[in-house]
Design a protein around this motif. Structure first.
Motif, PDB file in Angstrom:
ATOM      1  N   GLU A 108     -55.082  -2.378  -6.172  1.00  0.00           N
ATOM      2  CA  GLU A 108     -56.887  -2.624  -6.849  1.00  0.00           C
ATOM      3  C   GLU A 108     -57.576  -1.857  -5.426  1.00  0.00           C
ATOM      4  N   LEU A 130     -60.593  -3.527   3.232  1.00  0.00           N
ATOM      5  CA  LEU A 130     -60.445  -3.662   2.350  1.00  0.00           C
ATOM      6  C   LEU A 130     -59.491  -4.829   2.105  1.00  0.00           C
ATOM      7  N   GLN A 184     -59.947  -8.295   3.837  1.00  0.00           N
ATOM      8  CA  GLN A 184     -60.630  -9.170   2.798  1.00  0.00           C
ATOM      9  C   GLN A 184     -59.696  -9.726   1.050  1.00  0.00           C
ATOM     10  N   ARG A 185     -58.795  -8.559   0.641  1.00  0.00           N
ATOM     11  CA  ARG A 185     -58.695  -8.716  -0.304  1.00  0.00           C
ATOM     12  C   ARG A 185     -57.027 -10.017   0.220  1.00  0.00           C
ATOM     13  N   LEU A 226     -58.670 -13.551   0.418  1.00  0.00           N
ATOM     14  CA  LEU A 226     -58.806 -13.776  -0.656  1.00  0.00           C
ATOM     15  C   LEU A 226     -57.758 -14.430  -1.936  1.00  0.00           C
ATOM     16  N   ILE A 239     -56.805 -17.570   0.337  1.00  0.00           N
ATOM     17  CA  ILE A 239     -57.664 -19.009  -0.358  1.00  0.00           C
ATOM     18  C   ILE A 239     -56.678 -19.670  -1.680  1.00  0.00           C
ATOM     19  N   LYS A 240     -56.731 -18.090  -2.790  1.00  0.00           N
ATOM     20  CA  LYS A 240     -56.805 -18.539  -3.956  1.00  0.00           C
ATOM     21  C   LYS A 240     -54.930 -19.194  -3.781  1.00  0.00           C
ATOM     22  N   LEU A 254     -55.342 -23.173  -2.730  1.00  0.00           N
ATOM     23  CA  LEU A 254     -56.558 -23.802  -3.341  1.00  0.00           C
ATOM     24  C   LEU A 254     -55.497 -24.102  -4.810  1.00  0.00           C
ATOM     25  N   LEU A 304     -67.301  -4.005  -3.234  1.00  0.00           N
ATOM     26  CA  LEU A 304     -67.263  -5.377  -1.919  1.00  0.00           C
ATOM     27  C   LEU A 304     -67.911  -6.877  -2.458  1.00  0.00           C
ATOM     28  N   LYS A 359     -68.343  -7.118  -6.047  1.00  0.00           N
ATOM     29  CA  LYS A 359     -66.749  -8.300  -6.264  1.00  0.00           C
ATOM     30  C   LYS A 359     -65.865  -9.063  -6.022  1.00  0.00           C
ATOM     31  N   LEU A 360     -66.068  -8.400  -4.521  1.00  0.00           N
ATOM     32  CA  LEU A 360     -65.034  -9.628  -3.331  1.00  0.00           C
ATOM     33  C   LEU A 360     -65.868 -10.245  -3.298  1.00  0.00           C
ATOM     34  N   ASP A 376     -66.082 -13.008  -5.568  1.00  0.00           N
ATOM     35  CA  ASP A 376     -64.677 -14.776  -5.970  1.00  0.00           C
ATOM     36  C   ASP A 376     -64.823 -15.103  -4.539  1.00  0.00           C
ATOM     37  N   GLN A 377     -64.649 -14.562  -3.245  1.00  0.00           N
ATOM     38  CA  GLN A 377     -64.813 -15.566  -2.426  1.00  0.00           C
ATOM     39  C   GLN A 377     -66.165 -16.711  -2.020  1.00  0.00           C
ATOM     40  N   ARG A 416     -66.883 -18.057  -5.726  1.00  0.00           N
ATOM     41  CA  ARG A 416     -66.430 -18.724  -6.194  1.00  0.00           C
ATOM     42  C   ARG A 416     -65.621 -20.130  -6.034  1.00  0.00           C
ATOM     43  N   LEU A 417     -64.650 -19.293  -5.306  1.00  0.00           N
ATOM     44  CA  LEU A 417     -63.493 -19.513  -4.557  1.00  0.00           C
ATOM     45  C   LEU A 417     -64.275 -21.341  -3.251  1.00  0.00           C
TER      46      LEU A 417
END
Lengths: 229, 53
Positions: free
Chosen positions: A83, A202, A205-206, A209, A212-213, A216, B22, B24-25, B28-29, B31-32
């Motif tokens: 990405e 980046l 952070q990605r 994320l 966390i997904k 969940l 950034l 977008k990140l 997403d964060q 939303r989660l």
């Protein structure tokens, strides 16, 4: 050292290096004699290209490791890197095009370097499509891992394209070294370092994320199980 | 267009591109986080009901 403080240090270092890079680009680096200000696009263009290559290398590495160990973290690494790689690859194509207009007189030409870079961009978009479109998650991860390994073949081709074929794209680093002004090289190296740190920020952070997904999803599954009982 | 215009265009594209990613990140964060909050609410509700039983 705690993970949080490491993250803060990384963000701080990225910010500091970005400031130094901006100073070097706008103030320290001399103006190029023929192209003038437009040459300064080079510092972003090359740095973005380096990040795209680095990200795609991570996709390649993650693909191998995923096929070998079948661990979810390598799938996450591959997906996240792809990405970010696409983002920087897009910036390479755009900044290159903006540089080309005043220098070459055209926004786009089917030069080997430009064409192979466009192919690279398409390949990794396909990678993300493969990864996200499969209904069976592990099958999608496996397919994407294989695709990520194969797609990486284009990275050395992009790099070598200006050496193998006739091209109008400038060759900056030659076997004998470089003819570029040392101040410009120093600025470029600072820019590369700043963008590399930014890439790791980046990526971190990605990946967080994606983790966390996963957590969940796990909680949701457990809740569904409890409801069924 | 002058060289300065081209340079500024490239510069703006780089930072706008990064900024959009950034954002977008961040989206997403958020939303989660919302999802996590609602799941926690459901779990707390379930716990309360269990206590009553």
């Amino acid at each position: 050292m705690q993970r949080d403080s490491l993250e803060k240090i990384l963000i701080g270092l990225t910010f500091l290096s970005m400031m130094i890079a901006l100073y070097a680009i706008f103030i320290y680096a001399p103006l190029e004699a023929t192209m003038g200000l437009i040459q300064k696009i080079w510092y972003f263009h090359l740095a973005a290209a380096w990040i795209a290559f680095l990200a795609y290398f991570h996709v390649f590495l993650a693909g191998i490791l995923y096929l070998w160990k079948r661990e979810r973290r390598f799938d996450i690494l591959g997906r996240s890197s792809a990405e970010i790689g696409i983002l920087f690859n897009t910036l390479v194509l755009i900044t290159g095009s903006i540089w080309a207009k005043p220098v070459w007189g055209t926004w786009w030409t089917w030069d080997p370097r430009l064409s192979t870079t466009l192919i690279l961009w398409i390949l990794y978009i396909a990678y993300l499509m493969i990864r996200t479109s499969s209904e069976d998650d592990s099958k999608g991860a496996r397919l994407a891992a294989v695709f990520g390994i194969v797609a990486f073949i284009d990275v050395p081709i992009v790099y070598m394209s200006i050496r193998w074929w006739r091209t109008i794209h400038p060759v900056i680093f030659k076997l004998k070294g470089t003819e570029v002004n040392p101040a410009m090289i120093i600025t470029l190296l600072i820019s590369l370092a700043a963008f590399t740190l930014f890439y790791f920020c980046l990526l971190h952070q990605r990946i967080s994320l994606e983790k966390i997904k996963d957590e969940l999803e796990l909680i949701e599954d457990k809740l569904m199980e409890v409801k069924r009982k | 267009m002058t060289n300065l215009d081209y340079f500024m265009a490239a510069y703006i594209f780089v930072w706008v591109g990064v900024f959009i990613y950034l954002l977008k990140l961040q989206r997403d964060q958020n939303r989660l986080r919302k999802e996590l909050k609602s799941l926690k609410r459901i779990m707390a509700k379930g716990r309360d009901e269990n206590k009553k039983i």
